[in-house]
Design a protein around this motif. Structure first.
Motif, PDB file in Angstrom:
ATOM      1  N   HIS A   1      -8.652 -40.640  16.719  1.00  0.00           N
ATOM      2  CA  HIS A   1      -7.694 -41.506  16.565  1.00  0.00           C
ATOM      3  C   HIS A   1      -8.569 -42.349  15.315  1.00  0.00           C
ATOM      4  CE1 HIS A   1      -5.739 -41.434  19.585  1.00  0.00           C
ATOM      5  NE2 HIS A   1      -6.760 -41.078  21.520  1.00  0.00           N
TER       6      HIS A   1
ATOM      7  N   SER B   1      -0.425 -43.106  12.525  1.00  0.00           N
ATOM      8  CA  SER B   1       0.417 -42.369  13.997  1.00  0.00           C
ATOM      9  C   SER B   1      -0.012 -43.602  14.424  1.00  0.00           C
ATOM     10  CB  SER B   1      -0.640 -41.621  14.555  1.00  0.00           C
ATOM     11  OG  SER B   1      -0.889 -42.046  16.350  1.00  0.00           O
TER      12      SER B   1
ATOM     13  N   ARG C   1       0.221 -44.454  18.080  1.00  0.00           N
ATOM     14  CA  ARG C   1      -0.667 -44.305  19.572  1.00  0.00           C
ATOM     15  C   ARG C   1      -1.926 -44.322  18.671  1.00  0.00           C
ATOM     16  NH1 ARG C   1      -0.941 -41.416  24.135  1.00  0.00           N
ATOM     17  NH2 ARG C   1      -2.896 -39.742  24.039  1.00  0.00           N
ATOM     18  N   SER C   2      -2.302 -43.535  17.333  1.00  0.00           N
ATOM     19  CA  SER C   2      -4.201 -44.192  17.716  1.00  0.00           C
ATOM     20  C   SER C   2      -4.084 -45.224  16.771  1.00  0.00           C
ATOM     21  CB  SER C   2      -4.187 -43.076  16.223  1.00  0.00           C
ATOM     22  OG  SER C   2      -3.855 -41.144  16.912  1.00  0.00           O
TER      23      SER C   2
ATOM     24  N   VAL D   1      -3.152 -47.509  17.864  1.00  0.00           N
ATOM     25  CA  VAL D   1      -3.101 -48.661  19.952  1.00  0.00           C
ATOM     26  C   VAL D   1      -4.273 -48.623  19.888  1.00  0.00           C
ATOM     27  CG1 VAL D   1      -2.288 -49.391  21.495  1.00  0.00           C
ATOM     28  CG2 VAL D   1      -0.799 -49.086  19.419  1.00  0.00           C
ATOM     29  N   ALA D   2      -4.826 -47.195  19.750  1.00  0.00           N
ATOM     30  CA  ALA D   2      -6.472 -46.937  20.308  1.00  0.00           C
ATOM     31  C   ALA D   2      -7.632 -46.917  19.756  1.00  0.00           C
ATOM     32  CB  ALA D   2      -6.331 -45.030  20.791  1.00  0.00           C
TER      33      ALA D   2
ATOM     34  N   LEU E   1       2.224 -35.576  21.119  1.00  0.00           N
ATOM     35  CA  LEU E   1       2.293 -36.909  22.314  1.00  0.00           C
ATOM     36  C   LEU E   1       2.352 -37.915  21.323  1.00  0.00           C
ATOM     37  CD1 LEU E   1       1.519 -35.980  25.180  1.00  0.00           C
ATOM     38  CD2 LEU E   1      -0.487 -37.161  24.925  1.00  0.00           C
ATOM     39  N   LEU E   2       3.454 -38.749  22.120  1.00  0.00           N
ATOM     40  CA  LEU E   2       3.830 -39.889  20.757  1.00  0.00           C
ATOM     41  C   LEU E   2       3.602 -40.705  21.723  1.00  0.00           C
ATOM     42  CD1 LEU E   2       6.575 -38.944  18.760  1.00  0.00           C
ATOM     43  CD2 LEU E   2       4.181 -39.145  17.888  1.00  0.00           C
ATOM     44  N   LYS E   3       3.650 -41.288  22.695  1.00  0.00           N
ATOM     45  CA  LYS E   3       3.579 -42.192  24.055  1.00  0.00           C
ATOM     46  C   LYS E   3       2.363 -43.159  24.276  1.00  0.00           C
ATOM     47  CE  LYS E   3       4.751 -42.229  28.036  1.00  0.00           C
ATOM     48  NZ  LYS E   3       5.046 -41.584  29.423  1.00  0.00           N
ATOM     49  N   ILE E   4       2.255 -44.386  24.333  1.00  0.00           N
ATOM     50  CA  ILE E   4       1.269 -44.860  25.109  1.00  0.00           C
ATOM     51  C   ILE E   4       1.654 -44.904  25.842  1.00  0.00           C
ATOM     52  CG2 ILE E   4       0.289 -47.257  24.481  1.00  0.00           C
ATOM     53  CD1 ILE E   4       1.950 -46.895  20.806  1.00  0.00           C
ATOM     54  N   ASP E   5       0.591 -44.656  26.695  1.00  0.00           N
ATOM     55  CA  ASP E   5       0.173 -44.419  27.949  1.00  0.00           C
ATOM     56  C   ASP E   5      -0.453 -45.490  28.958  1.00  0.00           C
ATOM     57  OD1 ASP E   5      -0.626 -42.465  27.608  1.00  0.00           O
ATOM     58  OD2 ASP E   5      -0.128 -41.315  28.590  1.00  0.00           O
TER      59      ASP E   5
ATOM     60  N   LEU F   1      -4.116 -42.983  28.409  1.00  0.00           N
ATOM     61  CA  LEU F   1      -4.601 -43.900  26.174  1.00  0.00           C
ATOM     62  C   LEU F   1      -5.222 -45.133  26.414  1.00  0.00           C
ATOM     63  CD1 LEU F   1      -4.265 -42.772  22.720  1.00  0.00           C
ATOM     64  CD2 LEU F   1      -2.549 -44.600  23.435  1.00  0.00           C
TER      65      LEU F   1
END
Lengths: 142, 137
Positions: free
Chosen positions: A106, A115, A117-118, A120-121, B78-82, B85
């Motif tokens: 990430h 990304s 998602r990354s 945010v992670a 995977l794109l969703k922030i769930d 994660l």
């Protein structure tokens, strides 16, 4: 600020980036260590398992080579016990598997691909780490 | 075979990078996260150096049709922030903050022969397996 080493850190970071780039350019894969380590056991085929194992072996060899020339001494921590190391390891393994990645997958590869998602992670685990260190310091009273 | 060799080389470079940047020293990691104490911003430079290098290289790499030794680039779909994660990242951050190791450095430090690294790596593997057993994506 203690033991601030900006140049060494920048150089080490660049090497990590070069490694991530080699793996993507040649093999088309993300250099996410938690995923690679888990994949050594769970990947779909022998070939998929083999390159992951080779990467992990390389990682250990890389650490050993550096240590051979420039020994690293890590100051012992009084508060650290075997039990704490086990719990910490379990939580890290569980968390990275659940969140599909760690600092490398990430934090480096994902952020470099922009990304969301990354991003945010990465923000989440950094914040969680900062809060944890703060709380933990109050508990052990240092 | 070439795929395995390139992964080995990438692994060695990664390991040297982690050791050189001192990410393998859990005290340094904890000092980085300790922003209200004796803050050591070094690891920001590790992340910065790595992200900068990778961002530039990825731009070049993704302009190619395919990687050298494979048929396609395998990127996360995977794109969703769930919730998984976020909870996963919170847990990982907490473990990271307490013991000062994340997966890359702790595996690389197996090469140092420290007992600590071995304990963490084994329990980390157990944690990964446990997660797989409980949660099925």
């Amino acid at each position: 600020m203690e033991n601030f080493t900006p140049y060494l850190s920048l150089a080490g970071g660049a090497l990590i980036g070069i490694s991530a780039s080699i793996l993507m350019y040649l093999n088309g894969r993300i250099a996410g260590i938690s995923g690679i380590v888990a994949g050594v056991f769970s990947a779909s085929s022998i070939t998929e398992k083999a390159w992951r194992l080779a990467f992990v072996i390389g990682l250990i060899i890389g650490g050993a080579i550096y240590m051979h020339f420039f020994p690293i001494t890590i100051a012992p921590r009084e508060f650290m016990s075997t039990e704490l190391l086990i719990v910490g390891g379990l939580v890290i393994g569980f968390g990275t598997a659940m969140g599909s990645g760690c600092t490398s997958g990430h934090g480096i590869c994902g952020v470099s691909r922009f990304s969301l998602r990354s991003l945010v992670a990465t923000a989440t685990f950094l914040l969680s780490g900062i809060v944890t260190v703060y709380v933990f310091k109050q508990i052990i009273g240092s | 075979m070439l795929k395995i060799l390139s992964a080995l080389v990438a692994g060695v470079v990664f390991g040297v990078g982690l050791a050189l940047s001192q990410m393998v020293n859990p005290n340094k990691v904890i000092n980085f996260l300790d922003i209200t104490g004796q803050w050591d911003p070094s690891l920001m430079f590790v992340l910065g150096g790595a992200v900068l290098t990778t961002t530039v290289a990825y731009r070049f790499i993704f302009s190619k049709d395919k990687p050298v030794f494979d048929n396609d680039f395998q990127l996360p779909t995977l794109l969703k922030i769930d919730r998984q994660l976020l909870i996963g990242a919170v847990l990982f951050g907490a473990g990271w903050g307490v013991i000062g190791y994340c997966p890359g450095p702790v595996v690389a430090s197996l090469g140092f022969g420290f007992e600590e690294s071995l304990i963490v790596v084994i329990s980390m593997l157990a944690g990964m397996l446990l997660c797989r057993a409980i949660i099925r994506r």
